[in-house]
Design a protein around this motif. Structure first.
Motif, mmCIF file in Angstrom:
data_model
loop_
_atom_site.group_PDB
_atom_site.id
_atom_site.type_symbol
_atom_site.label_atom_id
_atom_site.label_comp_id
_atom_site.label_asym_id
_atom_site.label_seq_id
_atom_site.Cartn_x
_atom_site.Cartn_y
_atom_site.Cartn_z
ATOM 1 N N ARG A 4 -6.484 -12.841 -4.662
ATOM 2 C CA ARG A 4 -6.045 -12.373 -5.973
ATOM 3 C C ARG A 4 -6.926 -11.204 -6.444
ATOM 4 N N TRP A 5 -6.259 -10.216 -7.036
ATOM 5 C CA TRP A 5 -6.969 -9.038 -7.516
ATOM 6 C C TRP A 5 -6.693 -8.848 -8.998
ATOM 7 N N GLU A 6 -7.650 -8.281 -9.699
ATOM 8 C CA GLU A 6 -7.453 -7.977 -11.118
ATOM 9 C C GLU A 6 -6.541 -6.771 -11.248
ATOM 10 N N GLU A 7 -5.547 -6.872 -12.112
ATOM 11 C CA GLU A 7 -4.613 -5.754 -12.285
ATOM 12 C C GLU A 7 -5.076 -4.808 -13.391
ATOM 13 N N ASN A 8 -6.322 -4.389 -13.322
ATOM 14 C CA ASN A 8 -6.820 -3.443 -14.310
ATOM 15 C C ASN A 8 -6.753 -2.016 -13.791
ATOM 16 N N ASN A 9 -6.361 -1.864 -12.562
ATOM 17 C CA ASN A 9 -6.228 -0.535 -11.986
ATOM 18 C C ASN A 9 -4.991 -0.552 -11.092
ATOM 19 N N LEU A 10 -3.879 -0.034 -11.617
ATOM 20 C CA LEU A 10 -2.609 -0.130 -10.908
ATOM 21 C C LEU A 10 -2.652 0.568 -9.560
ATOM 22 N N LEU A 11 -3.299 1.745 -9.500
ATOM 23 C CA LEU A 11 -3.379 2.472 -8.233
ATOM 24 C C LEU A 11 -4.125 1.640 -7.203
ATOM 25 N N SER A 12 -5.234 1.017 -7.627
ATOM 26 C CA SER A 12 -6.016 0.183 -6.722
ATOM 27 C C SER A 12 -5.189 -1.002 -6.229
ATOM 28 N N ILE A 13 -4.430 -1.605 -7.136
ATOM 29 C CA ILE A 13 -3.600 -2.747 -6.753
ATOM 30 C C ILE A 13 -2.528 -2.322 -5.758
ATOM 31 N N ARG A 14 -1.933 -1.153 -5.973
ATOM 32 C CA ARG A 14 -0.926 -0.637 -5.028
ATOM 33 C C ARG A 14 -1.524 -0.481 -3.645
ATOM 34 N N GLU A 15 -2.723 0.119 -3.597
ATOM 35 C CA GLU A 15 -3.386 0.337 -2.314
ATOM 36 C C GLU A 15 -3.759 -0.987 -1.657
ATOM 37 N N HIS A 16 -4.249 -1.925 -2.461
ATOM 38 C CA HIS A 16 -4.609 -3.247 -1.930
ATOM 39 C C HIS A 16 -3.395 -3.917 -1.293
ATOM 40 N N ALA A 17 -2.277 -3.896 -2.025
ATOM 41 C CA ALA A 17 -1.059 -4.551 -1.541
ATOM 42 C C ALA A 17 -0.579 -3.895 -0.256
ATOM 43 N N TYR A 18 -0.557 -2.562 -0.252
ATOM 44 C CA TYR A 18 -0.114 -1.812 0.928
ATOM 45 C C TYR A 18 -1.026 -2.096 2.125
ATOM 46 N N ASN A 19 -2.335 -1.978 1.917
ATOM 47 C CA ASN A 19 -3.287 -2.182 3.017
ATOM 48 C C ASN A 19 -3.245 -3.609 3.543
ATOM 49 N N TYR A 20 -3.096 -4.567 2.630
ATOM 50 C CA TYR A 20 -3.047 -5.972 3.035
ATOM 51 C C TYR A 20 -1.834 -6.240 3.925
ATOM 52 N N LEU A 21 -0.654 -5.787 3.481
ATOM 53 C CA LEU A 21 0.577 -6.031 4.249
ATOM 54 C C LEU A 21 0.556 -5.287 5.577
ATOM 55 N N LYS A 22 0.072 -4.053 5.545
ATOM 56 C CA LYS A 22 0.014 -3.271 6.789
ATOM 57 C C LYS A 22 -0.924 -3.928 7.793
ATOM 58 N N GLU A 23 -2.080 -4.400 7.308
ATOM 59 C CA GLU A 23 -3.038 -5.057 8.192
ATOM 60 C C GLU A 23 -2.450 -6.331 8.793
ATOM 61 N N THR A 50 5.888 -5.367 -8.842
ATOM 62 C CA THR A 50 6.000 -3.899 -8.748
ATOM 63 C C THR A 50 5.145 -3.306 -7.635
ATOM 64 N N PRO A 51 3.841 -3.608 -7.554
ATOM 65 C CA PRO A 51 3.056 -3.043 -6.449
ATOM 66 C C PRO A 51 3.505 -3.530 -5.075
ATOM 67 N N ILE A 52 4.037 -4.768 -5.012
ATOM 68 C CA ILE A 52 4.571 -5.274 -3.746
ATOM 69 C C ILE A 52 5.786 -4.453 -3.339
ATOM 70 N N ARG A 53 6.675 -4.202 -4.313
ATOM 71 C CA ARG A 53 7.884 -3.426 -4.033
ATOM 72 C C ARG A 53 7.526 -2.020 -3.552
ATOM 73 N N GLU A 54 6.540 -1.404 -4.206
ATOM 74 C CA GLU A 54 6.123 -0.047 -3.827
ATOM 75 C C GLU A 54 5.462 -0.046 -2.442
ATOM 76 N N ALA A 55 4.695 -1.094 -2.155
ATOM 77 C CA ALA A 55 4.057 -1.194 -0.836
ATOM 78 C C ALA A 55 5.108 -1.333 0.259
ATOM 79 N N LEU A 56 6.136 -2.134 0.009
ATOM 80 C CA LEU A 56 7.207 -2.336 0.988
ATOM 81 C C LEU A 56 7.997 -1.046 1.204
ATOM 82 N N PHE A 57 8.224 -0.315 0.120
ATOM 83 C CA PHE A 57 8.933 0.972 0.235
ATOM 84 C C PHE A 57 8.128 1.942 1.098
#
Length: 233
Positions: A4-23, A50-57
């Motif tokens: 779980r990550w704090e959603e205080n930085n949307l860009l960071s959360i997007r990157e986390h979600a993307y990197n996690y799924l890609k890995e 939202t960040p999950i959807r963007e990561a999948l896209f």
């Protein structure tokens, strides 16, 4: 591990979600055909959809996942032909990278290579799984040493395919340690400005990596064949 990550930085959360799924895809935790459901992934990571959807896209634009009618988003099956094609490209580009690197070697880069060689020598007698995190770092350091921003950019675009194919090839017993030694030898040749030796060693490394990947694929095919044969008898 708490994902779980704090959603205080949307860009960071997007990157986390993307990197996690890609890995997860590159490491084989998520396999070809596995469904990726936004709601479940968001719940697992403790973030909004939202960040999950963007990561999948983003992953779909890179070919790692695809949208299938009536099924949703699934992990793509990157073909054997595509990976072999990447190895063919690497046989030219990474050899060019080490040739340039040897010719443009400076004291600062030599020190970086010495430091990395020392770190890797300490890993030689450790468990093979400890080498996974080093593979990309070794490639980036070697490619950066070429001091060709455009070449580095092109090779960085292939790094995910390289990582995925290497992980598959590492299923061959002893391949991780063999690959580690190959990288150490390449870096030593670069450090010593031995361009021809570095080119030769890089060609050998790419060929060995390709052979290990093909061995992995052939073993998978053989297992599937035996399984199908059992089901039909």
């Amino acid at each position: 591990m708490d994902l779980r990550w704090e959603e205080n930085n949307l860009l960071s959360i997007r990157e986390h979600a993307y990197n996690y799924l890609k890995e997860m895809i590159l490491e084989g935790e998520l396999k070809a055909g596995d469904r990726l459901i936004e709601r479940e992934l968001a719940g697992k990571l403790g973030i909004s959809r939202t960040p999950i959807r963007e990561a999948l896209f983003r992953l779909e634009s890179q070919g790692f996942v695809k949208t299938v009618p009536r099924k949703g988003v699934v992990v793509s099956n990157i073909s054997e032909h595509e990976v072999i094609e990447v190895f063919t490209i690497l046989a030219s580009l990474e050899v060019l990278a080490v040739k340039l690197a040897a010719g443009r070697m400076d004291k600062e880069t030599q020190l970086e290579l010495d430091q990395k060689i020392e770190e890797l020598m300490k890993l030689k007698d450790q468990a093979e799984e400890n080498f996974n995190s080093e593979h990309i770092q070794m490639n980036r350091l070697i490619n950066k040493a070429s001091k060709s921003p455009k070449l580095f950019e092109i090779l960085s675009g292939l790094i995910d395919y390289i990582h995925m194919a290497a992980n598959m090839g590492y299923e061959t017993p002893g391949r991780r340690k063999e690959s580690l030694k190959e990288h150490i030898d390449i870096m030593k040749a670069l450090r010593d400005k031995e361009a021809e030796m570095a080119e030769y060693l890089m060609r050998i490394h790419i060929e060995n990596s390709k052979k290990a990947y093909i061995t992995y694929i052939e073993n998978i095919k053989e297992k599937l064949y035996k399984k199908e044969k059992l089901l039909t008898t």
